[in-house]
Design an enzyme around this catalytic site. Sequence first.
Site, mmCIF file in Angstrom:
data_model
loop_
_atom_site.group_PDB
_atom_site.id
_atom_site.type_symbol
_atom_site.label_atom_id
_atom_site.label_comp_id
_atom_site.label_asym_id
_atom_site.label_seq_id
_atom_site.Cartn_x
_atom_site.Cartn_y
_atom_site.Cartn_z
ATOM 1 N N ASN A 70 31.361 -0.520 5.026
ATOM 2 C CA ASN A 70 31.419 -1.418 3.884
ATOM 3 C C ASN A 70 31.899 -0.624 2.685
ATOM 4 O O ASN A 70 31.103 -0.066 1.938
ATOM 5 C CB ASN A 70 30.041 -2.024 3.601
ATOM 6 C CG ASN A 70 30.067 -2.886 2.353
ATOM 7 O OD1 ASN A 70 31.127 -3.315 1.899
ATOM 8 N ND2 ASN A 70 28.907 -3.130 1.777
ATOM 9 N N GLY A 72 35.401 -0.352 -0.294
ATOM 10 C CA GLY A 72 36.705 -0.764 -0.794
ATOM 11 C C GLY A 72 37.484 0.375 -1.415
ATOM 12 O O GLY A 72 38.643 0.205 -1.807
ATOM 13 N N PHE A 73 36.835 1.545 -1.534
ATOM 14 C CA PHE A 73 37.488 2.765 -1.993
ATOM 15 C C PHE A 73 37.362 3.795 -0.881
ATOM 16 O O PHE A 73 36.489 3.694 -0.016
ATOM 17 C CB PHE A 73 36.820 3.307 -3.259
ATOM 18 C CG PHE A 73 37.000 2.429 -4.472
ATOM 19 C CD1 PHE A 73 37.943 2.728 -5.438
ATOM 20 C CD2 PHE A 73 36.204 1.298 -4.651
ATOM 21 C CE1 PHE A 73 38.106 1.925 -6.556
ATOM 22 C CE2 PHE A 73 36.356 0.483 -5.768
ATOM 23 C CZ PHE A 73 37.317 0.804 -6.717
ATOM 24 N N SER A 100 25.895 -2.475 -1.712
ATOM 25 C CA SER A 100 27.306 -2.110 -1.759
ATOM 26 C C SER A 100 28.203 -3.325 -1.962
ATOM 27 O O SER A 100 29.384 -3.172 -2.294
ATOM 28 C CB SER A 100 27.712 -1.389 -0.468
ATOM 29 O OG SER A 100 27.037 -0.147 -0.356
ATOM 30 N N CYS A 146 28.873 6.735 2.563
ATOM 31 C CA CYS A 146 29.552 5.682 1.799
ATOM 32 C C CYS A 146 29.854 6.155 0.378
ATOM 33 O O CYS A 146 30.607 7.101 0.187
ATOM 34 C CB CYS A 146 28.721 4.404 1.849
ATOM 35 S SG CYS A 146 29.625 2.927 1.331
ATOM 36 N N LEU A 147 29.280 5.526 -0.654
ATOM 37 C CA LEU A 147 29.533 5.994 -2.007
ATOM 38 C C LEU A 147 29.058 7.430 -2.180
ATOM 39 O O LEU A 147 29.682 8.220 -2.897
ATOM 40 C CB LEU A 147 28.847 5.076 -3.025
ATOM 41 C CG LEU A 147 29.096 5.413 -4.499
ATOM 42 C CD1 LEU A 147 30.571 5.247 -4.861
ATOM 43 C CD2 LEU A 147 28.237 4.554 -5.413
ATOM 44 N N HIS A 175 28.351 3.779 7.772
ATOM 45 C CA HIS A 175 26.907 3.613 7.632
ATOM 46 C C HIS A 175 26.197 3.961 8.937
ATOM 47 O O HIS A 175 26.071 3.115 9.823
ATOM 48 C CB HIS A 175 26.578 2.162 7.246
ATOM 49 C CG HIS A 175 26.854 1.848 5.818
ATOM 50 N ND1 HIS A 175 25.867 1.638 4.882
ATOM 51 C CD2 HIS A 175 28.020 1.721 5.147
ATOM 52 C CE1 HIS A 175 26.405 1.389 3.704
ATOM 53 N NE2 HIS A 175 27.718 1.431 3.841
ATOM 54 N N GLU A 220 23.151 4.299 9.507
ATOM 55 C CA GLU A 220 21.896 3.562 9.688
ATOM 56 C C GLU A 220 22.128 2.179 10.279
ATOM 57 O O GLU A 220 21.181 1.486 10.638
ATOM 58 C CB GLU A 220 21.172 3.439 8.346
ATOM 59 C CG GLU A 220 21.618 2.300 7.452
ATOM 60 C CD GLU A 220 22.976 2.499 6.810
ATOM 61 O OE1 GLU A 220 23.508 1.547 6.199
ATOM 62 O OE2 GLU A 220 23.528 3.610 6.907
ATOM 63 N N GLY A 270 30.964 -0.363 -6.383
ATOM 64 C CA GLY A 270 31.768 0.005 -7.536
ATOM 65 C C GLY A 270 32.759 1.118 -7.281
ATOM 66 O O GLY A 270 32.957 1.577 -6.152
ATOM 67 N N GLN A 299 31.753 9.645 -1.106
ATOM 68 C CA GLN A 299 32.802 9.709 -2.113
ATOM 69 C C GLN A 299 32.371 10.561 -3.307
ATOM 70 O O GLN A 299 33.166 11.335 -3.858
ATOM 71 C CB GLN A 299 33.175 8.290 -2.551
ATOM 72 C CG GLN A 299 33.751 7.452 -1.426
ATOM 73 C CD GLN A 299 33.721 5.953 -1.709
ATOM 74 O OE1 GLN A 299 33.226 5.518 -2.747
ATOM 75 N NE2 GLN A 299 34.232 5.171 -0.775
ATOM 76 N N GLY A 317 26.512 2.688 -2.068
ATOM 77 C CA GLY A 317 26.447 1.929 -3.311
ATOM 78 C C GLY A 317 27.775 1.252 -3.615
ATOM 79 O O GLY A 317 28.774 1.487 -2.927
#
Length: 398
Positions: free
Chosen positions: A329, A331-332, A65, A287-288, A371, A373, A260, A291, A258
């Site tokens: 972790n 940023g979006f 990430s 996380c990703l 996260h 985990e 981006g 999203q 992940g």
Amino acid sequence: HRQCPHNPEPTMPAALTSSAPTACLVLADGTIFYGRGFGAVGDTVAELVFNTAMTGYQEIMTDPSYAGQIVTFTFPHIGNVGVTPEDDETAEPFAAGMVVKWDPTEPSNWRAAGDLADWLTRRGRIGIGGIDTRRLTRAIRQQGAPHVALAHDPEGRFDLEAMVAKARGWRGLVGLDLARDVSCRQSYRWDEMRWAWPEGYKRQTETQHRVVAIDYGAKRNILRCLASAGCDVTVLPATATAEDVLALNPDGVFLSNGPGDPAATGSYAVPMIKGVLERDLPVFGICLGHQMLALALGAKTVKMNHGHHGANHPVKDLETGKVEITSMNHGFTVDGQTLPQGVIETHVSLFDGSNCGIRVSDRPVFSVQYHPEASPGPQDSYYLFERFAAAMSARKAA
């Protein structure tokens, strides 16, 4: 540090008057931080973020990430416990570099198999020490995550004009799909479970559920948590289609973390997720993956000012009132105001109120922004993997 690099002769801060700087961090606005380099020699360009975790620097550096990012560690003592292959979350580090207050010291830990500087050198990652990380962190919080150039040269030769130009010219993470770059290239099986004293990592011998895990940048400890919850895990690349997933006849589908911009990754991930949702399978994302699920359900994502990165983020479960301390972790974030009818906001950050979890009201589909985990971080949220397993058991029994 100083402003405006038009004069190529550096002005050294007081902390470095005893020796010439061997590393340099340049922000796109022209601010320069001089320090002592360690790890690989060279230069790189990335987005700069800060991480507040007190432990787990090796896990952080190998978290996919962090692709496209340099990490400033707010905890000053980085490198003090060395490194060990057991703590790698992937085969290679994905963070572009690291910024620390104190130079790494000789490791002092019974698990240490090497020191941080050598580990970074072998893996081509740059470190810079002797930095006022408090000042740097305040700048990130106030101005947003900046684009930066980081260079390490033992001779102390830096082309400051060129570094500023590189920082300003870097395209940034908005609109950038990185999941395809960090994902596995072919499918594989996973059976290693979570680390436990005194055995360490054990192999899973009995499974109850077939799970397909989509790798947008999955950490190993996520897969270990799934295995420890009784899952027979098959990992597929980020670009897998719904047909690829359903061909394996899974009991549930997991969407990993992940890097981006989720909107960019969503161009191929969202159609796959929509196809899976049509089968009414249990789905769990983090996380990703959280999203991606939100986008597939009709919500939107936005870029955050400086994101959430650390192992001490309080999150409230709105349905139970429980507060968990979590690792984050990202940023979006998912815009909670855009959640469609039938999608319930389940968790929020107690730092800024941003969305940290959703579930579908009438199906076993849920996700969280943080996260569970850990690795590094507290283990408050391991129960979510058990919830996923319970959802698969309930579907089989129905």
